[in-house]
Scaffold this motif. Structure first.
Motif, PDB file in Angstrom:
ATOM      1  N   GLY A  78       0.805  -1.212   0.000  1.00  0.00           N
ATOM      2  CA  GLY A  78       0.000   0.000   0.000  1.00  0.00           C
ATOM      3  C   GLY A  78       0.839   1.263   0.000  1.00  0.00           C
ATOM      4  N   MET A  79       0.227   2.328   0.503  1.00  0.00           N
ATOM      5  CA  MET A  79       0.862   3.637   0.512  1.00  0.00           C
ATOM      6  C   MET A  79       1.216   4.057   1.937  1.00  0.00           C
ATOM      7  N   HIS A  80       2.442   4.510   2.099  1.00  0.00           N
ATOM      8  CA  HIS A  80       2.900   5.105   3.355  1.00  0.00           C
ATOM      9  C   HIS A  80       2.140   6.426   3.530  1.00  0.00           C
ATOM     10  N   PRO A  81       1.916   6.868   4.782  1.00  0.00           N
ATOM     11  CA  PRO A  81       1.221   8.149   4.985  1.00  0.00           C
ATOM     12  C   PRO A  81       1.880   9.333   4.269  1.00  0.00           C
ATOM     13  N   ASP A  82       3.167   9.240   3.961  1.00  0.00           N
ATOM     14  CA  ASP A  82       3.859  10.314   3.234  1.00  0.00           C
ATOM     15  C   ASP A  82       3.809  10.111   1.720  1.00  0.00           C
ATOM     16  N   ASP A  83       2.820   9.326   1.250  1.00  0.00           N
ATOM     17  CA  ASP A  83       2.553   9.118  -0.170  1.00  0.00           C
ATOM     18  C   ASP A  83       3.693   8.417  -0.909  1.00  0.00           C
ATOM     19  N   ILE A  84       4.317   7.469  -0.229  1.00  0.00           N
ATOM     20  CA  ILE A  84       5.358   6.626  -0.826  1.00  0.00           C
ATOM     21  C   ILE A  84       4.844   5.193  -0.793  1.00  0.00           C
ATOM     22  N   GLU A  85       4.920   4.512  -1.927  1.00  0.00           N
ATOM     23  CA  GLU A  85       4.397   3.145  -1.980  1.00  0.00           C
ATOM     24  C   GLU A  85       5.365   2.165  -1.324  1.00  0.00           C
ATOM     25  N   TYR A  86       4.821   1.246  -0.523  1.00  0.00           N
ATOM     26  CA  TYR A  86       5.638   0.193   0.063  1.00  0.00           C
ATOM     27  C   TYR A  86       6.155  -0.690  -1.065  1.00  0.00           C
ATOM     28  N   SER A  87       7.433  -1.048  -0.982  1.00  0.00           N
ATOM     29  CA  SER A  87       8.051  -1.828  -2.054  1.00  0.00           C
ATOM     30  C   SER A  87       8.817  -3.016  -1.474  1.00  0.00           C
ATOM     31  N   ILE A  88       9.224  -3.892  -2.371  1.00  0.00           N
ATOM     32  CA  ILE A  88       9.983  -5.084  -2.004  1.00  0.00           C
ATOM     33  C   ILE A  88      11.405  -4.900  -2.517  1.00  0.00           C
ATOM     34  N   LEU A  89      12.363  -4.895  -1.609  1.00  0.00           N
ATOM     35  CA  LEU A  89      13.771  -4.794  -2.002  1.00  0.00           C
ATOM     36  C   LEU A  89      14.364  -6.162  -2.295  1.00  0.00           C
ATOM     37  N   ASN A  90      13.868  -7.187  -1.603  1.00  0.00           N
ATOM     38  CA  ASN A  90      14.384  -8.546  -1.775  1.00  0.00           C
ATOM     39  C   ASN A  90      13.206  -9.506  -1.641  1.00  0.00           C
ATOM     40  N   PHE A  91      12.845 -10.154  -2.738  1.00  0.00           N
ATOM     41  CA  PHE A  91      11.666 -11.016  -2.792  1.00  0.00           C
ATOM     42  C   PHE A  91      12.065 -12.457  -2.504  1.00  0.00           C
ATOM     43  N   ASN A  92      12.318 -12.758  -1.228  1.00  0.00           N
ATOM     44  CA  ASN A  92      12.705 -14.104  -0.796  1.00  0.00           C
ATOM     45  C   ASN A  92      11.837 -14.547   0.372  1.00  0.00           C
ATOM     46  N   ASP A  93      11.810 -15.850   0.609  1.00  0.00           N
ATOM     47  CA  ASP A  93      11.154 -16.353   1.815  1.00  0.00           C
ATOM     48  C   ASP A  93      11.849 -15.779   3.041  1.00  0.00           C
ATOM     49  N   PRO A  94      11.098 -15.477   4.101  1.00  0.00           N
ATOM     50  CA  PRO A  94      11.741 -15.050   5.349  1.00  0.00           C
ATOM     51  C   PRO A  94      12.662 -16.159   5.882  1.00  0.00           C
ATOM     52  N   ILE A  95      13.830 -15.763   6.328  1.00  0.00           N
ATOM     53  CA  ILE A  95      14.787 -16.739   6.857  1.00  0.00           C
ATOM     54  C   ILE A  95      14.315 -17.270   8.202  1.00  0.00           C
ATOM     55  N   ARG A  96      14.818 -18.441   8.569  1.00  0.00           N
ATOM     56  CA  ARG A  96      14.627 -19.002   9.920  1.00  0.00           C
ATOM     57  C   ARG A  96      15.942 -18.803  10.653  1.00  0.00           C
ATOM     58  N   ILE A  97      15.851 -18.244  11.856  1.00  0.00           N
ATOM     59  CA  ILE A  97      17.055 -17.922  12.619  1.00  0.00           C
ATOM     60  C   ILE A  97      16.712 -17.876  14.106  1.00  0.00           C
ATOM     61  N   GLU A  98      17.670 -18.232  14.924  1.00  0.00           N
ATOM     62  CA  GLU A  98      17.487 -18.099  16.371  1.00  0.00           C
ATOM     63  C   GLU A  98      17.578 -16.604  16.715  1.00  0.00           C
ATOM     64  N   PHE A  99      16.571 -16.104  17.420  1.00  0.00           N
ATOM     65  CA  PHE A  99      16.509 -14.674  17.682  1.00  0.00           C
ATOM     66  C   PHE A  99      17.738 -14.179  18.447  1.00  0.00           C
ATOM     67  N   ASP A 100      18.239 -14.972  19.393  1.00  0.00           N
ATOM     68  CA  ASP A 100      19.383 -14.499  20.178  1.00  0.00           C
ATOM     69  C   ASP A 100      20.687 -14.485  19.372  1.00  0.00           C
ATOM     70  N   LYS A 101      20.665 -15.000  18.136  1.00  0.00           N
ATOM     71  CA  LYS A 101      21.845 -14.938  17.261  1.00  0.00           C
ATOM     72  C   LYS A 101      21.862 -13.642  16.421  1.00  0.00           C
ATOM     73  N   ILE A 102      20.751 -12.900  16.429  1.00  0.00           N
ATOM     74  CA  ILE A 102      20.675 -11.672  15.641  1.00  0.00           C
ATOM     75  C   ILE A 102      21.406 -10.546  16.383  1.00  0.00           C
ATOM     76  N   LYS A 103      22.273  -9.842  15.662  1.00  0.00           N
ATOM     77  CA  LYS A 103      22.981  -8.703  16.226  1.00  0.00           C
ATOM     78  C   LYS A 103      22.210  -7.445  15.872  1.00  0.00           C
ATOM     79  N   LEU A 104      21.433  -6.953  16.817  1.00  0.00           N
ATOM     80  CA  LEU A 104      20.635  -5.745  16.593  1.00  0.00           C
ATOM     81  C   LEU A 104      21.544  -4.518  16.630  1.00  0.00           C
ATOM     82  N   PRO A 105      21.177  -3.465  15.906  1.00  0.00           N
ATOM     83  CA  PRO A 105      22.013  -2.251  15.894  1.00  0.00           C
ATOM     84  C   PRO A 105      22.253  -1.678  17.295  1.00  0.00           C
TER      85      PRO A 105
END
Length: 161
Positions: free
Chosen positions: A134-161
């Motif tokens: 759809g459309m973001h409130p600032d009139d920008i359309e949501y887009s797909i940068l990478n069209f892949n299946d979501p990965i499976r990963i252990e959450f505690d292995k993710i390095k958050l910023p």
């Protein structure tokens, strides 16, 4: 720019175990007040599917109501590269974009995290939703940068910023 054209394309990628919700046009809020109580079965009833088909903006319920689907919302374009550099597996996952930054979609092995809000963005898990079409409130359309299946990963292995 890639984008989802309809809800069937979303289901093709994420599976029929995904709970979609209609989002108010020009906003980020669900158009259904009872969204927190929806079950997967509720979202596949004919009248509900008809509402989804008519909705311009679509969100995805996160966590157990969508087969453990979650997303990490990085709120800045600058941090996207650092996030993938620290988490190379996320280069191969579904990545969607609104106004700035991106959402990195994943299915945690084990329990879904709950909402984690930080200055860089947020982790959206159990009890959350993420816009995917759809459309973001600032009139920008949501887009797909990478069209892949979501990965499976252990959450505690993710390095958050």
């Amino acid at each position: 720019m890639n984008k989802f054209k309809n809800i069937e394309e979303i289901y093709e990628l994420l599976g029929k175990t995904t709970s979609l919700i209609p989002i108010k046009e020009g906003a980020k809020l669900p158009s259904i007040k009872t969204w927190k109580n929806l079950t997967l079965d509720d979202t596949f009833k004919a009248d509900y599917q008809a509402k989804l088909e008519k909705s311009t903006n679509i969100g995805v319920l996160q966590g157990t109501r969508s087969n453990n689907l979650c997303s990490i919302d990085i709120d800045s374009d600058e941090l996207m590269g650092d996030f993938v550099e620290n988490n190379p597996a996320f280069a191969n996952t579904l990545i969607t974009k609104g106004k700035r930054g991106a959402n990195y979609w994943f299915r945690p092995i084990g329990l879904s995290p709950k909402l984690i809000k930080e200055d860089w963005g947020e982790v959206r898990g159990e009890g959350c939703y993420t816009l995917i079409k759809g459309m973001h409130p600032d009139d920008i359309e949501y887009s797909i940068l990478n069209f892949n299946d979501p990965i499976r990963i252990e959450f505690d292995k993710i390095k958050l910023p």
